[in-house]
Design an enzyme around this catalytic site. Structure first.
Site, short mmCIF file in Angstrom:
data_model
loop_
_atom_site.label_atom_id
_atom_site.label_comp_id
_atom_site.label_asym_id
_atom_site.label_seq_id
_atom_site.Cartn_x
_atom_site.Cartn_y
_atom_site.Cartn_z
N GLY A 33 0.82 -1.20 0.00
CA GLY A 33 0.00 0.00 0.00
C GLY A 33 0.85 1.24 0.00
N GLY A 35 1.06 5.46 1.65
CA GLY A 35 0.60 6.37 2.67
C GLY A 35 0.97 7.79 2.33
N ALA A 36 0.95 8.64 3.33
CA ALA A 36 1.22 10.05 3.12
C ALA A 36 2.62 10.31 2.61
CB ALA A 36 0.98 10.80 4.43
N TYR A 37 3.57 9.50 3.01
CA TYR A 37 4.97 9.78 2.66
C TYR A 37 5.57 8.84 1.63
CZ TYR A 37 5.13 13.02 6.53
OH TYR A 37 4.90 14.07 7.36
N GLY A 38 4.94 7.75 1.30
CA GLY A 38 5.55 6.83 0.35
C GLY A 38 4.77 5.56 0.21
N VAL A 40 4.70 1.15 0.65
CA VAL A 40 5.16 0.08 1.54
C VAL A 40 5.09 -1.25 0.79
CG1 VAL A 40 4.77 -1.12 3.72
CG2 VAL A 40 4.30 1.33 3.55
N LYS A 55 9.24 0.53 3.86
CA LYS A 55 8.61 1.79 3.47
C LYS A 55 9.63 2.62 2.70
CE LYS A 55 6.15 5.66 5.71
NZ LYS A 55 5.77 6.16 7.04
N ASP A 152 -2.59 10.75 13.73
CA ASP A 152 -3.37 10.05 12.71
C ASP A 152 -3.81 8.69 13.24
OD1 ASP A 152 -4.63 9.68 10.28
OD2 ASP A 152 -2.82 8.93 9.29
#
Length: 160
Positions: A33, A35-38, A40, A55, A152
């Site tokens: 998946g 996320g906000a930064y990169g 995984v 990640k 979060d």
């Protein structure tokens, strides 16, 4: 001004280039998946077969604010290393150490998250619910005891 990575090339088009050092230690698997930064990926330690999550964070230098957030995240992960209810950081690597524009973070890998359990049809016993709730409270208490508040906290971020 905060840049929204989810609208850039991080979560939808993660083009991962892995460092030779990372590839020497970990077998890289499918994308789990973003996320906000990169993004995984699943992985495995070559020597032990231990499952990990890798990640990939890219374009760090694009925003000073995001770079500071990443540094804070890494510092906190290192501070809580070995904690029984908070995710463990196993390895930090850079692909381009000269420009420091990409970072690989390797974590313990968990089977699922609370959101998937909530929406699954599998029944939970009272013991399961109490155990999950206790573990969540223990982790949150540990953060709050050091003056930290998770910004979060949601079922998808509770790994089980």
């Amino acid at each position: 001004m905060h840049r929204n990575f989810a609208q850039n090339n991080h979560s939808s088009q993660c083009q991962c280039r892995w460092s030779a050092e990372l590839l020497a230690k970990y077998k890289i698997g499918r994308k789990l998946g973003g996320g906000a930064y990169g993004c995984v990926h699943e992985g495995e330690v070559y020597t032990t077969g231990e499952p990990v999550a890798i990640k990939k964070i890219q374009n760090i230098s694009a925003s000073a604010t995001d770079a500071k957030r990443l540094l804070r995240e890494i510092s906190l992960l290192r501070m809580f290393r070995g904690h029984p209810t908070l995710i463990g950081l196993k390895y930090i690597g850079t692909h381009d150490s000269q420009h420091f524009n990409e970072v690989d973070l390797v974590f313990e890998r968990y089977q699922t998250d609370l959101a998937k359990i909530i929406y699954s049809s599998a029944p939970l016993t009272r013991d399961h619910i109490e155990y999950i709730f206790y573990q969540m409270l223990h982790g949150i208490y540990s953060l709050h005891a050091t003056g930290l508040v998770h910004r979060d906290l949601k079922p998808a971020n509770i790994l089980i």
